[in-house]
Design a protein around this motif. Structure first.
Motif, short mmCIF file in Angstrom:
data_model
loop_
_atom_site.label_atom_id
_atom_site.label_comp_id
_atom_site.label_asym_id
_atom_site.label_seq_id
_atom_site.Cartn_x
_atom_site.Cartn_y
_atom_site.Cartn_z
N GLN A 1 6.14 -8.01 3.45
CA GLN A 1 5.08 -8.48 2.45
C GLN A 1 5.56 -9.21 1.21
O GLN A 1 5.26 -9.25 0.29
CB GLN A 1 4.02 -7.22 2.08
CG GLN A 1 3.59 -6.64 3.32
CD GLN A 1 2.71 -5.39 2.70
OE1 GLN A 1 2.82 -4.83 1.43
NE2 GLN A 1 1.85 -4.51 3.51
N TYR A 93 -3.71 -13.92 5.72
CA TYR A 93 -3.83 -12.86 6.81
C TYR A 93 -2.44 -12.83 7.33
O TYR A 93 -1.92 -13.63 7.73
CB TYR A 93 -5.08 -12.80 7.58
CG TYR A 93 -4.79 -11.89 8.77
CD1 TYR A 93 -4.12 -12.18 9.95
CD2 TYR A 93 -5.70 -10.69 8.85
CE1 TYR A 93 -3.93 -11.06 10.87
CE2 TYR A 93 -5.63 -9.87 9.86
CZ TYR A 93 -4.93 -9.94 10.85
OH TYR A 93 -4.57 -9.08 11.87
N ARG A 96 -1.86 -6.40 9.37
CA ARG A 96 -1.55 -5.27 8.40
C ARG A 96 -1.59 -5.32 7.13
O ARG A 96 -1.23 -4.50 6.33
CB ARG A 96 -0.53 -4.30 9.04
CG ARG A 96 -0.36 -3.96 10.23
CD ARG A 96 0.68 -3.12 10.95
NE ARG A 96 0.60 -1.82 10.24
CZ ARG A 96 -0.27 -0.89 10.99
NH1 ARG A 96 -1.08 -1.01 11.92
NH2 ARG A 96 -0.20 0.47 10.18
N SER A 97 -1.63 -6.52 6.62
CA SER A 97 -1.59 -6.86 5.17
C SER A 97 -2.41 -8.23 4.66
O SER A 97 -2.77 -9.15 5.75
CB SER A 97 -0.34 -6.92 4.44
OG SER A 97 0.31 -7.86 4.97
N THR A 98 -2.49 -8.45 3.54
CA THR A 98 -3.04 -9.73 3.06
C THR A 98 -2.08 -9.96 1.99
O THR A 98 -1.64 -9.31 1.11
CB THR A 98 -4.35 -9.48 2.34
OG1 THR A 98 -5.28 -8.93 3.44
CG2 THR A 98 -4.82 -10.86 1.38
N LEU A 99 -1.57 -11.31 1.97
CA LEU A 99 -0.51 -11.89 1.20
C LEU A 99 -1.27 -12.82 0.20
O LEU A 99 -2.35 -13.46 0.46
CB LEU A 99 0.30 -12.60 1.74
CG LEU A 99 1.23 -11.80 2.89
CD1 LEU A 99 2.02 -12.75 3.50
CD2 LEU A 99 1.90 -10.48 2.16
N PHE A 100 -0.86 -12.91 -1.22
CA PHE A 100 -1.34 -13.71 -2.30
C PHE A 100 -0.16 -14.69 -2.57
O PHE A 100 0.95 -14.31 -2.39
CB PHE A 100 -2.06 -13.00 -3.25
CG PHE A 100 -3.39 -12.40 -3.27
CD1 PHE A 100 -3.57 -11.26 -3.06
CD2 PHE A 100 -4.20 -13.30 -3.43
CE1 PHE A 100 -4.90 -10.69 -2.72
CE2 PHE A 100 -5.66 -13.04 -3.27
CZ PHE A 100 -5.85 -11.61 -2.94
N TRP B 47 -2.46 -7.92 -3.67
CA TRP B 47 -3.36 -6.97 -2.50
C TRP B 47 -2.98 -5.69 -2.71
O TRP B 47 -1.53 -5.44 -2.46
CB TRP B 47 -3.35 -7.58 -1.23
CG TRP B 47 -3.87 -6.70 -0.08
CD1 TRP B 47 -5.25 -6.64 0.03
CD2 TRP B 47 -3.21 -6.19 0.87
NE1 TRP B 47 -5.45 -5.64 0.91
CE2 TRP B 47 -4.26 -5.27 1.65
CE3 TRP B 47 -1.81 -5.70 1.01
CZ2 TRP B 47 -3.84 -4.58 2.52
CZ3 TRP B 47 -1.39 -5.00 1.98
CH2 TRP B 47 -2.60 -4.29 2.83
N TYR B 59 -5.29 0.06 5.51
CA TYR B 59 -3.85 -0.47 5.37
C TYR B 59 -3.51 -0.59 3.95
O TYR B 59 -4.56 -0.65 2.88
CB TYR B 59 -3.85 -2.01 5.63
CG TYR B 59 -4.36 -2.14 7.14
CD1 TYR B 59 -5.52 -2.77 7.50
CD2 TYR B 59 -3.27 -1.99 8.20
CE1 TYR B 59 -5.78 -2.64 8.89
CE2 TYR B 59 -3.63 -2.02 9.40
CZ TYR B 59 -4.90 -2.58 9.66
OH TYR B 59 -4.96 -2.48 11.39
N TYR B 60 -2.09 -0.41 3.28
CA TYR B 60 -1.67 -0.49 2.07
C TYR B 60 -0.71 -1.39 2.04
O TYR B 60 0.20 -1.67 2.82
CB TYR B 60 -1.13 0.98 1.80
CG TYR B 60 -2.22 1.93 1.56
CD1 TYR B 60 -2.34 2.79 2.87
CD2 TYR B 60 -3.19 2.15 0.74
CE1 TYR B 60 -3.21 3.84 2.87
CE2 TYR B 60 -4.02 3.27 0.64
CZ TYR B 60 -4.22 3.89 1.92
OH TYR B 60 -5.03 4.92 1.84
N ALA B 61 -0.49 -1.90 0.58
CA ALA B 61 0.80 -2.67 0.49
C ALA B 61 2.02 -1.79 0.35
O ALA B 61 1.99 -0.69 0.07
CB ALA B 61 0.43 -3.57 -0.97
N ASP B 62 3.03 -2.44 1.22
CA ASP B 62 4.19 -1.60 1.30
C ASP B 62 4.86 -0.87 -0.27
O ASP B 62 5.24 0.12 -0.26
CB ASP B 62 5.24 -2.53 1.92
CG ASP B 62 5.25 -2.75 3.25
OD1 ASP B 62 5.82 -3.52 3.72
OD2 ASP B 62 4.29 -2.03 3.80
N LEU B 103 -9.11 -7.77 6.19
CA LEU B 103 -7.67 -8.46 5.70
C LEU B 103 -7.67 -9.82 5.56
O LEU B 103 -6.97 -10.59 5.26
CB LEU B 103 -6.93 -8.04 6.54
CG LEU B 103 -6.13 -6.58 6.78
CD1 LEU B 103 -5.01 -6.43 7.80
CD2 LEU B 103 -5.68 -6.10 5.46
#
Lengths: 109, 119
Positions: A1, A93, A96-100, B47, B59-62, B103
Motif C-alpha cells: 500500500q 482504488y 483491497r485498499s484505497t491509496l492517497f 486511508w 478492509y484496513y490499511a496494512d 474503496l
C-alpha cells in the motif's frame, strides 16, 4: 500500500491553467478508472472535485478536469482563481485498499 | 442535506483505546459504503478502513496491523472505529466519509474528530 506520488507544490497566476500529476502503478492508477481528486482548504474537510478519472460531482466548476495516461493521472485547473489556492490530493482504488497521494499545495500568485 | 458527524476523539495515553463514532443523516445510510480517513497534523490524507453497506466486506490499511476495527449499525445510521494499542503516530484528525462504491471516491466528508496520543 504505497502512497501515490504528487508534486509537493505548484503555482500559477490568476487566469492561467495548471496541472497536477499523480503517479502510481499498474496495480492502482493504471489498473482501474477509479482515480479521484480532493481539494482541501486550511482547517477544512476535503471536498471531492473529480471521481472516476474524469467526472465532476454536481456543483464543481467545469474549470476542473481530470485525465489519465498509463500509470499517471492528472488534474487540470483552468482560469485559475484566488479561491483555488488549497491542497489537492489524488486517490486511487487498489484491490483491497484505497491509496492517497502525498498532496500538492497550489499557490495562486 | 448529507451530514456526517464524528465524535469520540480526545487525548489518550500510548497503549490506550478509543472508540470513534460517526452519525449519518440526509441519505439512506444502508446503501452506502463508509470509510475512515485520517490526517496527522500538517500531513496528508491516509486511508484507514472501509466497510461495505451490509458489512460484508471490510478492509484496513496494512499499517494498522490489526489494532483498529471498523463496524456499522445501519439501524442507528452509525459508523464506528474501535482503536486499540494506540501509538503517538495515530495522532490525527479522523474523518468519516461516504462512498457510493467500496474503496472508490468519497463524495461526502464529516468535519473530523481529533485523536491525540500522548503521555
Amino acid at each position: 500500500q504505497s502512497a501515490l506520488t504528487q508534486p509537493a507544490s505548484v503555482s500559477g497566476s490568476p487566469g492561467q491553467s495548471i496541472t497536477i500529476s499523480c503517479t502510481g502503478t499498474s496495480s492502482d492508477v493504471g489498473g482501474y478508472d477509479y482515480v479521484s481528486w480532493y481539494q482541501q482548504h486550511p482547517g477544512k474537510a476535503p471536498k471531492l472535485m473529480i471521481y472516476d478519472v474524469t467526472n465532476r460531482p454536481s456543483g464543481v466548476s467545469n474549470r476542473f478536469s481530470g485525465s489519465k495516461s498509463g500509470n499517471t493521472a492528472s488534474l487540470t485547473i483552468s482560469g485559475l482563481q484566488a479561491e483555488d489556492e488549497a491542497d489537492y490530493y489524488c486517490s486511487a482504488y487498489s484491490s483491497r485498499s484505497t491509496l492517497f497521494g502525498g498532496g500538492t499545495k497550489l499557490t495562486v500568485l | 442535506e448529507v451530514q456526517l458527524v464524528e465524535s469520540g476523539g480526545g487525548l489518550v495515553k500510548p497503549g490506550g483505546s478509543l472508540r470513534l463514532s460517526c452519525v449519518a443523516s440526509g441519505f439512506t445510510f444502508d446503501t452506502y459504503s463508509m470509510n475512515w480517513v485520517r490526517q496527522a497534523p500538517g500531513k496528508g490524507l491516509e486511508w484507514v478502513s472501509s466497510i461495505s453497506s451490509s458489512s460484508s466486506y471490510i478492509y484496513y490499511a496494512d499499517s494498522l496491523k490489526g489494532r483498529f476495527t471498523i463496524s456499522r449499525d445501519n439501524a442507528k445510521n452509525s459508523l464506528y472505529l474501535q482503536m486499540n494499542s494506540l501509538r503517538a503516530e495515530d495522532t490525527a484528525v479522523y474523518y468519516c466519509t461516504r462512498a457510493e462504491w467500496l474503496l472508490r471516491a468519497s463524495d461526502s466528508w464529516g468535519l473530523g474528530t481529533l485523536v491525540s496520543v500522548s503521555s
